[in-house]
Design a protein around this motif. Structure first.
Motif, PDB file in Angstrom:
ATOM      1  N   ARG A  50      12.131   9.060 -25.315  1.00 30.61           N
ATOM      2  CA  ARG A  50      12.076  10.312 -24.558  1.00 30.61           C
ATOM      3  C   ARG A  50      10.763  11.044 -24.798  1.00 30.61           C
ATOM      4  O   ARG A  50      10.101  10.856 -25.814  1.00 30.61           O
ATOM      5  N   GLU A  51      10.440  11.910 -23.875  1.00 33.22           N
ATOM      6  CA  GLU A  51       9.212  12.712 -23.976  1.00 33.22           C
ATOM      7  C   GLU A  51       9.402  13.790 -25.051  1.00 33.22           C
ATOM      8  O   GLU A  51      10.281  14.642 -24.916  1.00 33.22           O
ATOM      9  N   PRO A  52       8.603  13.756 -26.114  1.00 28.44           N
ATOM     10  CA  PRO A  52       8.776  14.766 -27.167  1.00 28.44           C
ATOM     11  C   PRO A  52       8.227  16.145 -26.796  1.00 28.44           C
ATOM     12  O   PRO A  52       8.566  17.130 -27.431  1.00 28.44           O
ATOM     13  N   PHE A  53       7.391  16.223 -25.751  1.00 30.71           N
ATOM     14  CA  PHE A  53       6.776  17.486 -25.355  1.00 30.71           C
ATOM     15  C   PHE A  53       6.991  17.784 -23.870  1.00 30.71           C
ATOM     16  O   PHE A  53       6.030  17.837 -23.095  1.00 30.71           O
ATOM     17  N   PRO A  54       8.233  18.008 -23.460  1.00 32.71           N
ATOM     18  CA  PRO A  54       8.459  18.311 -22.043  1.00 32.71           C
ATOM     19  C   PRO A  54       7.878  19.684 -21.690  1.00 32.71           C
ATOM     20  O   PRO A  54       7.645  20.515 -22.568  1.00 32.71           O
TER      21      PRO A  54
END
Length: 181
Positions: A50-54
């Motif tokens: 998953r994207e850690p910095f949405p």
């Protein structure tokens, strides 16, 4: 174990950061069973994709307590050499460019998480003890005891302990952040 009950780990999938972080803290308190470790590792395999910095900043990277739980869990489940540890090290190294919280408490927690996975957090913590509240001073003492943050003459453990003692004696109980205490 009696205090935590017979199932100290969250029930359900551990691929969400809050559940994985809670499990990380549980692993530090109670030695996990092999099936719990397996569930945790499987959850981490999904979490790292998953994207850690949405854009909405609704992620563990901006919630330092969750970051610490993940770091502790990773160090307990696979050590510093595992794939999850490498992923978390890169997230921690990218944090300064993503505008993380910069209050003393958050910075100390980021330093603690970084140390748990074997990396140095690149943002400095406040240099003056007067900028810390009592809970931040207590965490600073723990980090200094483990050699996890830089030392200056002001950050000698005895000086920080005296500052904490003075702060606890002079603070009004109503002024303390009771949740963190």
């Amino acid at each position: 174990t009696a205090l935590l009950g017979s199932t100290p780990f969250p029930v359900g999938p551990l691929d969400a950061a809050p559940a994985a972080a809670a499990s990380g803290f549980a692993m530090a308190a109670v030695e996990p069973q092999p099936e719990e470790l397996s569930r945790w590792r499987e959850g981490m395999k999904r979490l790292v994709k998953r994207e850690p910095f949405p854009r909405d900043r609704q992620t563990f990277a901006y919630r330092p307590t969750e970051l610490v739980g993940l770091a502790v869990g990773i160090s307990m489940a696979e050590g510093r050499s595992g794939a999850s540890a490498g992923w978390l090290r890169s997230v921690i190294q990218d944090l300064p460019s993503k505008s993380p919280p910069t209050n003393a408490w958050a910075l100390l927690l980021y330093h603690y998480a970084a140390a748990a996975v074997g990396v140095t957090f690149p943002l400095a913590i406040p240099a003056r003890l007067s900028e810390y509240d009592s809970t931040e001073l207590a965490l600073l003492i723990a980090l200094l005891a483990q050699g996890k943050v830089f030392k200056t003459s002001e950050f000698e453990p005895g000086v920080v302990q005296n500052a904490l003692l003075e702060r606890v004696v002079t603070e009004s109980p109503n002024a303390r952040d009771t949740e963190r205490l």
